[in-house]
Design a protein around this motif. Structure first.
Motif, PDB file in Angstrom:
ATOM      1  N   ALA A 122     -44.693 125.864  63.929  1.00 33.66           N
ATOM      2  CA  ALA A 122     -44.334 125.110  62.724  1.00 33.66           C
ATOM      3  C   ALA A 122     -42.961 125.534  62.208  1.00 33.66           C
ATOM      4  O   ALA A 122     -42.122 124.686  61.857  1.00 33.66           O
ATOM      5  CB  ALA A 122     -45.392 125.301  61.647  1.00 33.66           C
ATOM      6  N   VAL A 132     -41.017 119.107  55.914  1.00 35.37           N
ATOM      7  CA  VAL A 132     -42.117 118.372  56.539  1.00 35.37           C
ATOM      8  C   VAL A 132     -43.318 118.345  55.599  1.00 35.37           C
ATOM      9  O   VAL A 132     -43.468 119.188  54.721  1.00 35.37           O
ATOM     10  CB  VAL A 132     -42.557 119.014  57.876  1.00 35.37           C
ATOM     11  CG1 VAL A 132     -41.440 118.983  58.895  1.00 35.37           C
ATOM     12  CG2 VAL A 132     -43.061 120.442  57.661  1.00 35.37           C
ATOM     13  N   LEU A 137     -45.416 116.837  60.353  1.00 36.80           N
ATOM     14  CA  LEU A 137     -45.341 117.968  61.288  1.00 36.80           C
ATOM     15  C   LEU A 137     -46.121 117.597  62.546  1.00 36.80           C
ATOM     16  O   LEU A 137     -47.331 117.344  62.483  1.00 36.80           O
ATOM     17  CB  LEU A 137     -45.945 119.224  60.649  1.00 36.80           C
ATOM     18  CG  LEU A 137     -45.969 120.479  61.527  1.00 36.80           C
ATOM     19  CD1 LEU A 137     -44.551 120.944  61.860  1.00 36.80           C
ATOM     20  CD2 LEU A 137     -46.758 121.599  60.846  1.00 36.80           C
ATOM     21  N   ALA A 162     -52.062 121.023  61.074  1.00 38.99           N
ATOM     22  CA  ALA A 162     -50.760 120.943  60.408  1.00 38.99           C
ATOM     23  C   ALA A 162     -50.879 121.310  58.934  1.00 38.99           C
ATOM     24  O   ALA A 162     -50.079 122.081  58.402  1.00 38.99           O
ATOM     25  CB  ALA A 162     -50.187 119.535  60.561  1.00 38.99           C
TER      26      ALA A 162
END
Length: 412
Positions: A122, A132, A137, A162
């Protein structure tokens, strides 16, 4: 020790809050000054006629506009969204005080197998692509995870990978909220927005006891007066009754707070020593008491301890947003109406943002409140100001005579 009547206690709290007499806070600078005084204001994403944090500010800050809070958070970076009294907004300069919280979060996150690799993935994406959300993401799948901020106790719950990774990195302090689109949060690296000196600052207090004192002192300053009693105003501060009493004793011994008795109420109350001049003015009847009307937020600092509000004002308020419709006494999103030193009722209003119309669904007055021309004129002005705050050019409101008739049944 000072002894106050209930009216004097009410005057002190309202004056400290900036809700009595003329406005003490004005514009964007005033909004920041108030949040500094309060320590934190609660964030809630529901937007019926303004979000809770915005509603808190509009009742105290002359000329407040919603964009001012957004600028303070996401352009000026003087404020941050983070945990305190639940999810809150507080001054970025206080970042070092929450380092123990972030460290506990990191330890918590490290306990989930395979999570470290997802975090690296990430962060790599964010470094290359910028802010994001959990929807943007590119990370698929689900993981076993729960937040240290809002732990449900369910260790077997799966959540979207995510979302889980972003929230973990956020509670760790690695990410901050870059901006919000409605209720959706967009995250970016904290190092891109917060001053390096804040990010690298050591924890400024000696230990956990000192941190508890710092947080309790902040909450007392947010309300004005708090009693030595279990209180929702202390929510988020881990302490039992003995620790609360010891913390108040330590703060008093250090000269940071002063005790006060209030007629008819057994527990002692405390206020910050820095507010002693205000206390003297209350006792000497030197306050500006010109009445003004305000609509308060459901999670307003003044309302953090509803039992205390009932004890001092005789006003019982319940936020019925989570109450089933058939069991509500009032409405889905009602706001207390403050007139001078009194709570005179509740208002339910909804903003039609697309149509630019503020619709006042109802106003309920407290027993014994008589709708005088003066109060009616103040309601009209406050509703008009509230519509402007919500960027509404028009107002739909039931006729005053109907409101008066429907709201005064059983009243003198």
């Amino acid at each position: 020790m000072i002894e106050l009547t209930k009216p004097q206690a009410r005057q002190f709290i309202l004056a400290k809050q900036g809700l009595l007499g003329g406005y003490r806070f004005s514009g964007k600078e005033g909004a920041y000054d108030y949040i500094q005084q309060a320590g934190c204001i609660q964030y809630d994403p529901v937007d019926v006629c303004g979000k809770n944090a915005e509603l808190t500010l509009q009742s105290r800050v002359k000329g407040f506009q919603k964009k001012m809070l957004e600028e303070l958070l996401y352009r000026d970076r003087l404020l941050v969204d983070y945990a305190d009294k639940e999810l809150s907004i507080w001054p970025a300069k206080d970042w070092p005080y929450f380092s123990p919280y972030r460290e506990r979060s990191r330890i918590h996150g490290a306990g989930f197998p395979g999570f470290a690799e997802l975090e690296r993935e990430a962060l790599s994406y964010i470094r290359s692509n910028g802010p994001v959300s959990s929807d943007t993401l590119p990370m698929k799948g689900e993981v076993f995870w729960h937040s240290s901020m809002h732990w449900s106790g369910n260790w077997d719950r799966k959540s979207k990978a995510a979302r889980s990774v972003l929230e973990q990195l956020y509670t760790d302090g690695t990410l901050i909220i870059h901006h919000k689109s409605g209720s959706r949060k967009f995250y970016d690296l904290a190092e891109r927005y917060l001053d390096p000196s804040l990010l690298s600052a050591a924890f400024p207090l000696e230990d956990g006891n000192a941190l508890r004192c710092w947080r309790v002192l902040r909450r007392i300053g947010a309300v004005g007066l708090l009693w030595d009693k279990s209180s929702p105003a202390f929510l988020g501060i881990p302490m039992n009754a003995e620790q609360r009493r010891q913390t108040l004793s330590d703060l008093e011994a250090a000269g940071a707070i002063l005790p006060v008795r209030i007629e008819g109420i057994k527990p002692l109350f405390y206020y910050r020593s820095e507010d002693h001049s205000l206390m003297r003015n209350v006792v000497a009847e030197k306050l500006d008491q010109k009445p003004r009307m305000e609509f308060l937020a459901p999670l307003d600092p003044l309302l953090w301890d509803k039992a205390m509000i009932d004890a001092l004002w005789g006003f019982r308020y319940s936020w019925e947003i989570y109450t089933p419709a058939d069991k509500r006494k009032y409405g889905y999103y009602t706001l207390p109406v403050l007139w001078g030193e009194r709570f005179i009722g509740r208002i339910e209003a909804a903003a039609d943002y697309k149509g630019g119309v503020l619709r006042v669904k109802n106003i309920w007055f407290e027993p014994g409140v008589r709708l005088t021309p003066k109060i009616q004129a103040s309601i009209d002005r406050t509703v008009a100001r509230f519509a402007k705050f919500n960027n509404c050019a028009a107002v739909e409101i039931p006729e005053s005579s109907k409101l008066a008739e429907s709201s005064h049944q059983g009243c003198e």
